[in-house]
Scaffold this motif. Structure first.
Motif, short mmCIF file in Angstrom:
data_model
loop_
_atom_site.label_atom_id
_atom_site.label_comp_id
_atom_site.label_asym_id
_atom_site.label_seq_id
_atom_site.Cartn_x
_atom_site.Cartn_y
_atom_site.Cartn_z
N LEU A 54 34.51 22.89 31.31
CA LEU A 54 35.25 24.05 31.22
C LEU A 54 34.21 25.10 30.42
CD1 LEU A 54 36.77 24.97 28.39
CD2 LEU A 54 38.39 23.58 29.27
N ASP A 56 35.17 28.61 27.84
CA ASP A 56 36.28 29.54 27.50
C ASP A 56 35.76 30.59 26.32
OD1 ASP A 56 38.26 30.11 25.35
OD2 ASP A 56 39.57 28.76 26.46
N GLU A 75 39.16 19.47 38.70
CA GLU A 75 40.39 20.28 38.22
C GLU A 75 40.29 20.60 36.90
OE1 GLU A 75 43.81 16.95 37.36
OE2 GLU A 75 43.88 18.15 39.23
N THR A 76 39.36 20.13 35.98
CA THR A 76 39.29 20.40 34.22
C THR A 76 38.18 21.31 34.25
OG1 THR A 76 37.98 18.41 34.18
CG2 THR A 76 40.40 18.42 33.91
N ASP A 78 37.39 24.63 34.43
CA ASP A 78 38.03 25.75 34.34
C ASP A 78 37.44 26.97 33.88
OD1 ASP A 78 40.31 24.62 35.76
OD2 ASP A 78 41.30 24.11 33.73
N SER A 80 38.27 30.38 31.55
CA SER A 80 39.19 31.39 30.58
C SER A 80 38.39 32.40 29.95
CB SER A 80 39.95 30.58 29.75
OG SER A 80 40.89 31.40 29.17
N VAL A 96 34.40 28.93 40.01
CA VAL A 96 34.25 27.43 39.96
C VAL A 96 34.24 27.01 41.15
CG1 VAL A 96 35.94 27.84 37.67
CG2 VAL A 96 36.89 27.47 39.94
N GLY A 102 39.29 23.50 40.28
CA GLY A 102 39.44 24.35 38.83
C GLY A 102 40.08 25.78 39.16
N ASP A 103 40.53 26.15 38.03
CA ASP A 103 41.29 27.40 37.66
C ASP A 103 40.53 28.47 37.01
OD1 ASP A 103 43.25 25.93 39.41
OD2 ASP A 103 44.49 25.41 37.43
N ILE A 104 40.96 29.74 37.17
CA ILE A 104 40.50 30.88 36.51
C ILE A 104 41.63 31.44 35.91
CG2 ILE A 104 39.22 33.13 36.65
CD1 ILE A 104 37.27 32.08 38.62
N GLU A 105 41.56 31.81 34.65
CA GLU A 105 42.52 32.47 33.71
C GLU A 105 41.71 33.97 33.17
OE1 GLU A 105 46.09 32.03 30.54
OE2 GLU A 105 44.17 31.07 30.28
N ALA A 123 38.03 30.16 42.99
CA ALA A 123 38.90 29.23 42.45
C ALA A 123 39.69 28.83 43.28
CB ALA A 123 39.39 29.74 41.00
#
Length: 288
Positions: A54, A56, A75-76, A78, A80, A96, A102-105, A123
């Motif tokens: 990820l 961050d 899925e890890t 990500d 942020s 991603v 994977g996710d985006i925050e 994402a």
């Protein structure tokens, strides 16, 4: 700052790499490991990549995300990005991979913006929170995501999203401003809500291909709702409710369906409603 590591850069639990710099010119983890940065002011992320892990980044000031990419495909992997002071998040490329889990925050103490019209957020899932606007008229945040699981403007400002294909709006809320979402595929509006309570707190959903599936669309008592579908406007699970002052809709095909699958409304007026090709219109209004 430029850096390359085979493994991690910083760590979670307050062990990020603390920086006071203007730019991460080139930053990379080339094998397996996460990247954690904590900037004391504003920072431009010109190129920040992670091969397997990820990313961050926290900053007190504005983050300009020129190119922030994770390439691990899990899925890890990500991303942020968070501003904690008064800074915006300026989006160029935050990626991603649309086919990756994977996710985006994005969490902004001010706005989430695309001042030069070149944003790409790619994402599986996007979450965002901004105190002010997200995108702008003519300069939306361009996305290629499966779902926005949580999207909000908590202060004053509009939300503009332009999705490449289909999207599920699991939760999208605006405390004081409108919501405008365009999509190149089906929109599933699970919960799309404006709570400002004025006649400018409108909701507009538009597809250029695909249906609009209506669950909860709520513009409170004075805001208006506009739905424009390149196919149908549907309630396939009989849980629709559109709450607004005025409702306008245009669909190429049907709007609602028989058998208890009408579009349920609590509105004062259908200002403009049309099916332009072939399809029936079923509405179920709760009062006058």
């Amino acid at each position: 700052l430029s850096f390359t590591a085979v493994d991690e850069v910083g760590a979670t639990g307050g062990l990020a790499i603390n920086t006071t710099i203007n730019e991460v010119f080139l930053g990379a983890s080339t094998s397996t490991g996460d990247i954690y940065l904590n900037e004391t002011d504003a920072v431009t992320l010109t190129s920040l990549t992670n091969a397997d892990g990820l990313i961050d980044v926290d900053a007190v000031g504005t983050i300009v995300a020129v190119s922030v990419v994770t390439a691990g495909g899990t899925e890890t992997d990500d991303i942020s990005l968070t501003t904690t002071g008064t800074g915006d998040i300026e989006i160029d490329t935050v990626d991603v991979g649309a086919a990756n889990p994977g996710d985006i925050e994005l969490v902004s103490a001010a706005a989430i913006i695309d001042t030069d019209g070149n944003s790409v957020v790619r994402a599986e899932v996007l979450s965002f929170t901004a105190v002010n606007n997200v995108g702008a008229v003519g300069l939306p945040i361009n996305t290629e995501v499966n779902a926005i699981t949580s999207g909000a403007s908590t202060g004053t400002g509009d939300i503009y999203i332009d999705e490449t294909d289909a999207i599920t709006l699991t939760s999208m809320a605006n405390a004081d401003g409108l919501i405008d979402v365009d999509a190149g595929g089906k929109i599933v509006a699970v919960a799309v809500v404006t709570t400002g309570g004025t006649d400018t707190d409108d909701i507009s959903l538009t597809t250029t291909a695909g249906d609009i599936e209506v669950d909860i669309i709520n513009a409170a008592t004075l805001g208006d709702v506009e739905l424009v579908s390149a196919a149908a406007i549907v309630d396939s699970d009989d849980n629709s409710l559109i709450t607004a002052d005025d409702l306008s809709f245009t669909a190429v095909d049907e709007v609602g369906a028989t058998g208890g699958l009408a579009i349920n409304t609590t509105i004062n007026e259908v200002f403009l409603g049309a099916s332009t090709s072939t399809g029936d219109i079923y509405l179920n209004e709760t009062d006058a």
